[in-house]
Design a protein around this motif. Structure first.
Motif, PDB file in Angstrom:
ATOM      1  N   PRO A   2       0.753  -0.890  -0.233  1.00  0.00           N
ATOM      2  CA  PRO A   2      -0.456  -0.128  -0.060  1.00  0.00           C
ATOM      3  C   PRO A   2       0.848   1.146  -0.320  1.00  0.00           C
ATOM      4  CG  PRO A   2      -0.727  -1.404   1.597  1.00  0.00           C
ATOM      5  CD  PRO A   2       0.254  -1.793   1.096  1.00  0.00           C
ATOM      6  N   ASP A   3       0.450   1.831  -0.816  1.00  0.00           N
ATOM      7  CA  ASP A   3       0.994   3.579  -0.544  1.00  0.00           C
ATOM      8  C   ASP A   3       0.877   4.294   0.689  1.00  0.00           C
ATOM      9  OD1 ASP A   3       2.377   5.854  -1.843  1.00  0.00           O
ATOM     10  OD2 ASP A   3       0.143   6.726  -1.608  1.00  0.00           O
ATOM     11  N   LEU A   4       1.847   5.015   1.015  1.00  0.00           N
ATOM     12  CA  LEU A   4       1.192   5.745   2.550  1.00  0.00           C
ATOM     13  C   LEU A   4       0.317   6.852   2.891  1.00  0.00           C
ATOM     14  CD1 LEU A   4       2.853   6.296   5.794  1.00  0.00           C
ATOM     15  CD2 LEU A   4       4.414   7.154   4.394  1.00  0.00           C
ATOM     16  N   ILE A   5       0.928   7.464   1.422  1.00  0.00           N
ATOM     17  CA  ILE A   5       0.340   8.602   1.593  1.00  0.00           C
ATOM     18  C   ILE A   5      -1.855   8.613   1.065  1.00  0.00           C
ATOM     19  CG2 ILE A   5      -0.567  10.818   0.024  1.00  0.00           C
ATOM     20  CD1 ILE A   5       2.091  10.765   1.824  1.00  0.00           C
ATOM     21  N   ALA A   6      -1.761   8.031   0.121  1.00  0.00           N
ATOM     22  CA  ALA A   6      -2.866   7.099   0.590  1.00  0.00           C
ATOM     23  C   ALA A   6      -3.619   6.264   1.685  1.00  0.00           C
ATOM     24  CB  ALA A   6      -3.421   6.000  -1.064  1.00  0.00           C
ATOM     25  N   TRP A   7      -2.765   6.325   1.967  1.00  0.00           N
ATOM     26  CA  TRP A   7      -3.665   5.230   3.233  1.00  0.00           C
ATOM     27  C   TRP A   7      -3.789   6.206   4.146  1.00  0.00           C
ATOM     28  CZ3 TRP A   7      -1.028   5.558   8.360  1.00  0.00           C
ATOM     29  CH2 TRP A   7      -1.214   4.953   9.281  1.00  0.00           C
ATOM     30  N   ALA A   8      -2.631   7.429   4.333  1.00  0.00           N
ATOM     31  CA  ALA A   8      -2.874   7.970   5.312  1.00  0.00           C
ATOM     32  C   ALA A   8      -4.199   9.036   5.299  1.00  0.00           C
ATOM     33  CB  ALA A   8      -1.316   9.064   5.796  1.00  0.00           C
ATOM     34  N   ALA A   9      -4.540   9.111   3.609  1.00  0.00           N
ATOM     35  CA  ALA A   9      -5.784  10.115   3.318  1.00  0.00           C
ATOM     36  C   ALA A   9      -6.638   9.090   3.707  1.00  0.00           C
ATOM     37  CB  ALA A   9      -5.268  10.016   1.729  1.00  0.00           C
ATOM     38  N   GLY A  10      -6.607   7.660   3.813  1.00  0.00           N
ATOM     39  CA  GLY A  10      -8.247   7.098   3.886  1.00  0.00           C
ATOM     40  C   GLY A  10      -8.156   6.526   5.418  1.00  0.00           C
ATOM     41  N   LEU A  11      -7.366   6.880   6.355  1.00  0.00           N
ATOM     42  CA  LEU A  11      -7.743   5.864   7.620  1.00  0.00           C
ATOM     43  C   LEU A  11      -8.794   6.727   8.703  1.00  0.00           C
ATOM     44  CD1 LEU A  11      -6.151   4.504  10.212  1.00  0.00           C
ATOM     45  CD2 LEU A  11      -4.584   6.820  10.288  1.00  0.00           C
ATOM     46  N   THR A  12      -9.217   6.008   8.977  1.00  0.00           N
ATOM     47  CA  THR A  12      -9.966   6.776  10.247  1.00  0.00           C
ATOM     48  C   THR A  12      -9.901   6.161  11.671  1.00  0.00           C
ATOM     49  OG1 THR A  12     -11.831   4.461  10.072  1.00  0.00           O
ATOM     50  CG2 THR A  12     -12.130   5.759   8.493  1.00  0.00           C
ATOM     51  N   TRP A  13     -10.409   6.607  12.470  1.00  0.00           N
ATOM     52  CA  TRP A  13     -10.086   6.845  13.327  1.00  0.00           C
ATOM     53  C   TRP A  13     -10.299   5.060  14.420  1.00  0.00           C
ATOM     54  CZ3 TRP A  13      -7.426   8.925  17.260  1.00  0.00           C
ATOM     55  CH2 TRP A  13      -7.698   8.890  18.669  1.00  0.00           C
ATOM     56  N   ALA A  14     -11.581   5.121  13.849  1.00  0.00           N
ATOM     57  CA  ALA A  14     -12.269   3.176  14.587  1.00  0.00           C
ATOM     58  C   ALA A  14     -10.510   2.660  13.557  1.00  0.00           C
ATOM     59  CB  ALA A  14     -13.026   2.791  13.719  1.00  0.00           C
ATOM     60  N   GLU A  15      -9.726   2.338  12.767  1.00  0.00           N
ATOM     61  CA  GLU A  15      -8.926   2.109  12.539  1.00  0.00           C
ATOM     62  C   GLU A  15      -8.055   2.004  13.162  1.00  0.00           C
ATOM     63  OE1 GLU A  15      -9.973   1.138   7.893  1.00  0.00           O
ATOM     64  OE2 GLU A  15      -8.867   3.097   8.251  1.00  0.00           O
ATOM     65  N   ILE A  16      -7.401   2.942  14.647  1.00  0.00           N
ATOM     66  CA  ILE A  16      -6.615   2.979  14.750  1.00  0.00           C
ATOM     67  C   ILE A  16      -6.873   2.255  16.533  1.00  0.00           C
ATOM     68  CG2 ILE A  16      -5.109   4.832  15.884  1.00  0.00           C
ATOM     69  CD1 ILE A  16      -5.983   7.188  13.727  1.00  0.00           C
ATOM     70  N   PRO A  17      -5.542   1.651  16.624  1.00  0.00           N
ATOM     71  CA  PRO A  17      -6.000   0.555  17.829  1.00  0.00           C
ATOM     72  C   PRO A  17      -5.840   1.605  19.030  1.00  0.00           C
ATOM     73  CG  PRO A  17      -4.098  -0.417  16.688  1.00  0.00           C
ATOM     74  CD  PRO A  17      -4.098   1.086  15.999  1.00  0.00           C
ATOM     75  N   GLU A  18      -6.604   1.077  20.260  1.00  0.00           N
ATOM     76  CA  GLU A  18      -6.515   2.288  21.084  1.00  0.00           C
ATOM     77  C   GLU A  18      -5.434   2.814  21.656  1.00  0.00           C
ATOM     78  OE1 GLU A  18      -7.287   4.647  24.128  1.00  0.00           O
ATOM     79  OE2 GLU A  18      -9.160   4.135  22.319  1.00  0.00           O
ATOM     80  N   SER A  19      -4.036   2.060  22.174  1.00  0.00           N
ATOM     81  CA  SER A  19      -2.702   1.820  22.672  1.00  0.00           C
ATOM     82  C   SER A  19      -1.839   3.310  21.315  1.00  0.00           C
ATOM     83  CB  SER A  19      -2.117   0.991  22.712  1.00  0.00           C
ATOM     84  OG  SER A  19      -1.830   0.665  21.028  1.00  0.00           O
ATOM     85  N   VAL A  20      -2.417   3.617  20.252  1.00  0.00           N
ATOM     86  CA  VAL A  20      -2.221   4.761  19.439  1.00  0.00           C
ATOM     87  C   VAL A  20      -2.736   5.881  19.467  1.00  0.00           C
ATOM     88  CG1 VAL A  20      -1.398   4.999  17.240  1.00  0.00           C
ATOM     89  CG2 VAL A  20      -0.930   2.669  17.679  1.00  0.00           C
ATOM     90  N   ARG A  21      -4.007   5.726  19.974  1.00  0.00           N
ATOM     91  CA  ARG A  21      -5.096   6.631  20.152  1.00  0.00           C
ATOM     92  C   ARG A  21      -4.350   6.913  21.261  1.00  0.00           C
ATOM     93  NH1 ARG A  21     -11.305   4.667  19.980  1.00  0.00           N
ATOM     94  NH2 ARG A  21     -11.209   3.798  17.731  1.00  0.00           N
ATOM     95  N   ALA A  22      -4.398   6.280  21.876  1.00  0.00           N
ATOM     96  CA  ALA A  22      -3.768   6.740  23.568  1.00  0.00           C
ATOM     97  C   ALA A  22      -2.611   8.523  23.368  1.00  0.00           C
ATOM     98  CB  ALA A  22      -3.920   5.890  24.317  1.00  0.00           C
ATOM     99  N   ALA A  23      -1.395   7.190  22.396  1.00  0.00           N
ATOM    100  CA  ALA A  23      -0.062   7.908  22.408  1.00  0.00           C
ATOM    101  C   ALA A  23      -0.269   9.051  21.738  1.00  0.00           C
ATOM    102  CB  ALA A  23       0.541   6.692  21.761  1.00  0.00           C
ATOM    103  N   ALA A  24      -1.499   8.868  20.288  1.00  0.00           N
ATOM    104  CA  ALA A  24      -1.432  10.422  20.041  1.00  0.00           C
ATOM    105  C   ALA A  24      -2.171  11.390  20.822  1.00  0.00           C
ATOM    106  CB  ALA A  24      -2.479   9.732  18.636  1.00  0.00           C
TER     107      ALA A  24
END
Length: 446
Positions: A2-24
């Motif tokens: 997958p392409d980094l920019i295309a992936w980042a453009a489509g990333l949703t909050w639901a797809e982000i693990p809770e540990s990463v959400r907390a870190a962010a």
């Protein structure tokens, strides 16, 4: 792959693990604390003045400042992001991704806040865009470790402009193809020279602001129909060829997207100084417990070879900001005071620190297992007047993602930096994932 920019453009909050959400969320808290501390100490008056003069429609807030009748200063989103990003980075206290050697939050967060305010985005939209931006800037830097800096380019600026454009494009509602154009346009505006290390200047503090401003302009240009080159990252004259002098590591750039999170590996600074000195500052703090500092006749500081051109310079720093990029000065200050607060850098000519700096020698660190410079061990050796020698080493500096006291360190640091705003900002950030907009957070910071 997958392409980094295309992936980042489509990333949703639901797809982000809770540990990463907390870190962010915690990295955002740290960045906002650094921003307010920078404003409170008037570290970036030129940027504030210029941000105000750029003006524009009242789209976003210039944080920490008030106009007549104590009303917040609202200006164009690009101008607000510029001023806020400079303030966030002004103390060099903001976070760092060790492998990429990029300050991850200082461009992405000001862009996210400005455009979320402009567009009326929800808290979840802001957080998802910000987290996507963190992952982009960290992977860009880590795809060519230390290569930008070795060419005299500030990776935060070079990579942050592109990541900021992705954040801006998301919040402007652009599709993946248009987001790629925004990133390509931003890449053409990437810059950030490290000449300040040799001949001075306040340019490093300005780099994140210039990157944030360029990022928003790039996204708006793409929205208006401008295009960027497809090979803006790995093309013949793309970002890595032109500014890093090498091809990027494709696995680091695009591999494991959504599975391996570089955003979760962002380190927090315990000291307001260049991250490359932190391990030897930690070692100096430990050494101080075992010796009478007045008996030190000579000090040897061992640094990773990649750190030497940045923080290993000989001679005395000529400005408070230059002291932040002198490992010798920072070690001497820690040995003298047992702490390295923001205020200690106000007087780089303090006689007791200067006297000890003159006894410090810098040597390259030899390692059996290679590491990135910001993840390297730190060693400090002291020669004592009675002939004894004391040496202390640490395997890496504190503030890393695996540091067991990281969350406590970060919250305490943010409370100190935010001052009287701390309680309200913490509450607003806790509520942000379900907030319909970012007004409450903006109000706390205005």
């Amino acid at each position: 792959m997958p392409d980094l920019i295309a992936w980042a453009a489509g990333l949703t909050w639901a797809e982000i693990p809770e540990s990463v959400r907390a870190a962010a969320r915690l990295r955002l808290l740290d960045g906002l604390g650094c921003l307010i501390a920078g404003v409170r100490r008037a570290e970036a008056p030129a940027a504030e003045q210029v941000a105000r003069s750029l003006g524009g429609p009242p789209e976003a807030t210039l944080f920490g400042h008030v106009a007549e009748r104590h009303s917040p200063i609202r200006i164009g989103a690009a101008a607000a992001a510029f001023g806020n990003a400079v303030a966030m980075h002004a103390l060099d206290f903001d976070d760092t991704h060790a492998t990429g050697l990029v300050h991850a939050t200082t461009v992405t967060a000001p862009v996210a806040l400005a455009l979320a305010e402009q567009t009326g985005a929800s808290g979840e939209d802001l957080l998802a865009a910000y987290t996507a931006g963190l992952e982009v800037v960290c992977r860009l830097g880590a795809a060519a470790p230390h290569a930008f800096h070795a060419r005299g380019v500030h990776a935060t600026s070079a990579c942050g402009t592109i990541a900021g454009a992705v954040v801006a494009a998301r919040l402007l509602g652009l599709d993946a193809a248009t987001t790629a154009h925004a990133a390509g346009i931003a890449a053409s505006g990437s810059s950030g020279l490290l000449e300040f290390l040799h001949t001075g200047g306040s340019t490093k503090q300005l780099h994140p602001g210039l990157a944030a401003h360029a990022a928003i302009v790039a996204a708006r240009l793409a929205a208006a129909g401008a295009t960027g080159p497809a090979g803006f990252l790995d093309g013949t004259n793309g970002l890595f060829a032109a500014l890093a002098g090498r091809a990027p590591d494709a696995g680091m750039l695009h591999g494991g997207l959504g599975e391996r999170w570089e955003a979760a590996r962002i380190t927090v600074k315990p000291y307001p100084a260049c991250r490359l000195s932190h391990a030897v500052i930690d070692a100096a703090a430990l050494l101080r417990r075992d010796v009478d500092v007045s008996q030190i006749t000579a000090v040897v500081v061992r640094l990773h070879p990649d750190a030497l051109p940045i923080v290993g310079g000989a001679g005395l720093p000529s400005t408070p900001y230059a002291a932040k990029f002198s490992a010798a000065w920072c070690v001497a200050a820690m040995l003298r005071d047992g702490a390295l607060p923001v205020e200690v850098f106000d007087d780089p000519f303090r006689p007791d620190i200067v006297a000890l700096v003159r006894r410090v020698a810098i040597e390259p660190l030899r390692q059996d297992v290679p590491t990135a410079a910001a993840d390297a061990p730190g060693h400090v050796r002291a020669q004592l007047a009675h002939g004894g020698v004391r040496e202390v080493g640490v395997p890496r500096c504190g503030g890393g993602a695996d540091d067991p006291g990281l969350d406590e360190l970060l919250v305490a640091k943010a409370r100190a930096n935010l001052g009287e705003r701390a309680g309200a900002v913490l509450a607003a950030l806790a509520a942000l994932p379900t907030a319909p907009d970012v007004k409450e957070l903006v109000t706390c910071l205005a």
